[in-house]
Every structure is written in C-alpha cells, then in structure tokens.
Design an enzyme around this catalytic site. Sequence first.
Site, mmCIF file in Angstrom:
data_model
loop_
_atom_site.group_PDB
_atom_site.id
_atom_site.type_symbol
_atom_site.label_atom_id
_atom_site.label_comp_id
_atom_site.label_asym_id
_atom_site.label_seq_id
_atom_site.Cartn_x
_atom_site.Cartn_y
_atom_site.Cartn_z
ATOM 1 C CG ASP A 1 22.457 24.791 12.004
ATOM 2 O OD1 ASP A 1 22.995 25.084 11.185
ATOM 3 O OD2 ASP A 1 22.345 23.448 12.017
ATOM 4 C CG HIS B 1 18.029 31.575 10.571
ATOM 5 N ND1 HIS B 1 16.794 31.457 11.015
ATOM 6 C CD2 HIS B 1 18.768 30.437 10.454
ATOM 7 C CE1 HIS B 1 16.658 30.429 11.851
ATOM 8 N NE2 HIS B 1 17.737 29.851 11.311
ATOM 9 C CG ASP C 1 17.764 42.280 6.650
ATOM 10 O OD1 ASP C 1 18.319 41.230 7.419
ATOM 11 O OD2 ASP C 1 18.187 43.376 7.132
ATOM 12 C CD GLU D 1 20.915 28.976 8.222
ATOM 13 O OE1 GLU D 1 19.695 28.550 7.815
ATOM 14 O OE2 GLU D 1 21.407 28.033 9.111
HETATM 15 O O1 9MR Z 1 22.411 24.804 2.002
HETATM 16 C C1 9MR Z 1 21.502 23.866 2.204
HETATM 17 C C2 9MR Z 1 20.207 23.974 1.112
HETATM 18 O O2 9MR Z 1 21.012 23.684 -0.163
HETATM 19 C C3 9MR Z 1 19.199 23.248 1.226
HETATM 20 O O3 9MR Z 1 18.081 23.002 0.311
HETATM 21 C C4 9MR Z 1 18.555 23.269 2.632
HETATM 22 C C5 9MR Z 1 17.375 22.371 3.036
HETATM 23 O O4 9MR Z 1 17.783 21.065 3.227
HETATM 24 O O5 9MR Z 1 19.637 23.114 3.505
HETATM 25 C C6 9MR Z 1 20.827 23.810 3.405
HETATM 26 O O6 9MR Z 1 21.602 23.626 4.778
HETATM 27 C C7 9MR Z 1 21.110 24.106 5.890
HETATM 28 C C8 9MR Z 1 21.732 22.835 6.695
HETATM 29 O O7 9MR Z 1 20.709 21.784 6.361
HETATM 30 C C9 9MR Z 1 21.461 23.012 8.185
HETATM 31 N N1 9MR Z 1 22.255 24.086 8.654
HETATM 32 C C10 9MR Z 1 21.917 25.501 7.640
HETATM 33 C C11 9MR Z 1 22.160 25.184 6.217
HETATM 34 C C12 9MR Z 1 21.870 26.744 5.550
HETATM 35 O O8 9MR Z 1 20.700 26.743 5.457
#
Ligand code: 9MR
Length: 577
Positions: free
Chosen positions: A183, A505, A548, A557
């Site tokens: 994102d 992602h 994937d 991601e």
């Molecule tokens: O890395 C984060 C993971 O530990 C959490 O479980 C998850 C859900 O809250 O969020 C991950 O972080 C994301 C962030 O909130 C937004 N940008 C993408 C991050 C990676 O997926």
Amino acid sequence: MKINYLLCIIGLFLLTEKPYAQKLSEQIRLNQLGFYPTAPKVAVVVNAQASLFRIKTSDLQKTVFTGKLSTSRKSEFSDKKTQIADFTALKTQGSFVLEIPDLGISYPFRIAPKVHQEVAKAALKAFYYQRASTEIPAKYAGKWARTLGHPDDKVFVHTSAVSVDRPEGTVISSPRGWYDAGDYNKYIVNSGITMGTLFSMYEDFPAYFQKQTLNIPESTNTVPDVLDEALWNLRWMLTMQDKDGGVYHKLTNANFDGMIMPDKATQPRYVVQKSTAATLDFAAVMAQAARIYRQFPTAFPSLADSCLNASVRAWDWAKQHPNLAYEQNKMNEQFAPKVVTGDYGDNNFTDEFIWAAAELYLSTKDERYAAAIPNAKQMILPSWNQVALLGYYSLLRFENQCTGTIKEQLPALKQQLITFSDELASGIEKRSFQTLMGKSASDFNWGSTSNAANQGIAMIQVYRLTKNKKYLNFALSNLDYLFGRNGTGYSFVTGFGSKTPMHPHHRLAVADGIVDPLPGFLSGGTNWGRQDKCEGYPSTVADECYLDADCSYASNEIAINWNAPLAYLTAAIEAIQ
Ligand code: 9MR
C-alpha cells in the site's frame, strides 16, 4: 537466464535416452542462488524414497559429487517426509544442479564466493523503488521508471490529531518517506523497526557499506548509499513530529488505494493521532541517526543535532504520555473521516521504552536514559511491535562505550542473547528442513519470512559476540530457507532464484503493467492465518500456506520491515564471508 535454463532442460528432455532422469523436480529444495565454497551445503528432498544424489555441472555433462540421502523424517506440521542431501564436502566453484536418479534435477545453483552480493544490493535498492513524493527515472530504475506521486506537501491534520498548535483544518507538508508495503501509506511504527534494522546493519558492518553502490540519485556523493537511502525516510519522519514533541502514528489515506500507480492515487492524505509507540520508535531512530550522520559533518552539517533534539523531545513527550495506544476502531467512533488502513496498533510499550532509552543513552551517555533500562527479563524476536532487542543489540555493539549500571548489566544481557539463540537453534538438525525456521508453527505467521531473517540476525549478533562459527551456519540455514529450502519451494525474493514470486501484493508492481515484479522484494511468505481468504492456496499446512497471487496480502505482500532484515542478513553474511 531462466529462459535459457528452461530451453536447456527441454533440449535435454528431447535428446536424452532417459528423459525422466533430467526433468526438473520441484521436490528438491535448495538455495536457488547458491552456496559459499567453504560453507555448509544442504538440500532437502520432499516425499521421495531415494537413496542417492549427484551434483552435476549445470550442463549435465559431468558429475562432481555423489552422496547418500539421509533416512526420511516426518514434518512437524504434516505427513510430508523429507530427506537431507548434504554436499558440504564439495568445494568446487561453478554452476550445478542436484540430481536424484528417477526423480529429476533441482533448479541450478552456484558454488562461489559472493553468491549473495547482488541480492544484498537489491534488497536495499528496493527501498529506492518505495520512495514516495518523487519521480523514479529510468537512469536508476530501468523499465520500472515512473512519474511522481504522493507529493504529500498538503497533508491534513486529522481531527484525531488536532492540538493547540495545529487546530482543525491545519495542513502540513510531510513529503518523502517510503511506501510501507504493497500500500501507499507511511507508518511511523513500521518505519521505526525498519530504520533501526538498517542503521544497525550499517553500524555493524560500516566497511562493507563504504564500498557498496546502489545506483540511486545520491550515489555520486561521499556518503554510503545505504545512509543516503535511509535519509529519504528520515527526513519524512522528522516532519511527523508535532510541536509538542509527540509523533503522529501514520500518514495515510482514509481508505486503501486501488491497484493504481502513485500518480493516479490522489485521495486526501492525513496525519492521525499521536501515539506512545510511534513517538518512542521515532525517538530511538532519531537518536541512532544522530550518532551515525554526525560522522558526515561536511555532507550534513546540522542534521545530527536536529535528530538528537527531535529524539529528546519525543522521549520527553512519551514520558508524559506513557500509555497512549493507537486504537483505530475507537478513534473511528469519535473522529471523521474514518480511517481503515493498516493500524500497527500496540498496547504494550515496555519494549519501545527500552529501545528508545538504549539509543538515547548511547548517543548522549546521559544516565537518565540508563536508568530507564531494566535488567532484561526475556528476549523476544524483533518485529514491528517488539523492539527491545534492537536496543540490546545496540548496547552490546557499543559495549566499550557503556559505563555505570548499564555496563554492569551487559554480561548477563550477553548471556541471555546467547541462550535465546541456542534455544532458537536447539533441535535444528532434526527439523524437516534443517533450518532455524520451523521450530514451531508460530514461525509461519504474517510476514514469516521476516521471522526467518530476524532469527538469522540474532545469530549474526551472537556470532559477532562469540566468534563461534556455528551461529554463522545457523544464520545461513535461514538464508537457504528464504531462497528455496522450505515447504513451498519458492525463493521468496522477487527476481532472485528460479522459482520466485511473480504476483506480489504490491501496488507498484501490479499497476505498472510490467510482467516482472520490481526486483529485490521479500514476499511476506507462508502464513497459516490466510487472513486474505484468497482462493487457490495450494495447502493449509503451516509451512506451505503460500499463494503467489496479488490477491494474497496475507502471504504475498512486500513490506519495508521485511526487506530491512533481508538486507541485513544478506549483507552481514557477505561482509563476514
Ligand atoms: O505486518 C503486519 C502484520 O504483523 C499484521 O498482522 C497485519 C494485520 O494487522 O498487518 C501487517 O502490516 C500491514 C500494514 O498494516 C499495512 N501495510 C501493509 C502491512 C503488511 O501487510
């Protein structure tokens, strides 16, 4: 390279008398980049009942090693059976495949010095691709060039974040920084661990980074490229501090963007509520930055002082607001617009206080910070919400500079870190993939590849303290995990290896219309949680839950806090070799 290899396999398949003997077998799992001549060399064969293996030159003309596979062992997480092929004794340099008669051959790999040099660079170059508020020209990015997006020069102070100095309606400028992940938002908490990891990497191996060049716009100056790159994010972070010293939790849209390029993503941007975690992570990063950039007074005459000043003010704010969690749902009940992007919420700040205090102590030698570092109780692997170890690593790194009560704590701290690493490694020889990863299913949570990298870093830290090579070899086992010796058979870094993520992602990669994803990015990897509920996961087994597909934000991601430990581990191994 990949295409040539496939053609070669197809050619051999057509020509050979025993075509089955040369077909690619995905049951053979190994580091698809390769091995150092004098280091351990292990491959794992999944669900085969074989007894022999051969290492052949990659043109299949010559057998250079023949070995016996181990007896088979059952996976900790499923009925999968694995056998180990150990060819450590082979020290010949070259390009090879591993062949198992009647099963097939592995992806090709090299035995050579510097086998991870290119990926170590790419893991850092990835940060350049994540830069917000700038054009990314072809000169530095080749086919991944793009136009400027997210200038972030007009950012609204969200209603949750208004203060006396910045009342409702205030607009601030908060450009630069790195996109967090797939994102386009910018989160202080996640920037915290990312910057801390990169700075520690630099402090642990400064000579290595003196020589490394990344082909970024600042490459021609006298400062190591890694520090120029980190500065892009540091300057953004500095803009995230309110006048009272507190730090906004994130700079974000209200909603995630679609899969579009940055210049098309024009939703309003907000800085939201200040939080204790963000403020302490900021304090730690700024303190560490101060002592690092102070070494370059000509290039950065006043940066170090600004960072230290910002750090102290953040610390003081956190002492006055020691328990202010970022609770997005609660915030949305009170304030508009509702914000539904990543929350990085945390409600325990003990570790953030330790990390900030440690970095501030080292950069100021002020005893008031030493007093805020209790004796370490337990060691927890670093992640965005567990940062105490970053502080402990720093204290041990600068052991000689510590005095007083901190100095007295260091022998016990060192022993605890060694015990922690020994526990991570205990039983490794019996594990199905013989990696640190996989001791327990909990290793395979969201962003599991970063666990692998962070476990590797813990080993590097202990190797530096003890000079015992077994820790280096443990670290290598997880490097092998990342590049293919795992339950999925993927090398998890885009563009590095034969079977790599093609559909991360990652908005930049999805929206650019280019087939190859941007290179050097570590996919989050196997995640038993499968929170994205995407269809098509090939397995629900803990160490195989990986898809994937760009739909899979829970397993595929990319994120800055995962790339930083990848950069650390690959560079550390290269520097030490
Ligand atoms: O890395 C984060 C993971 O530990 C959490 O479980 C998850 C859900 O809250 O969020 C991950 O972080 C994301 C962030 O909130 C937004 N940008 C993408 C991050 C990676 O997926």
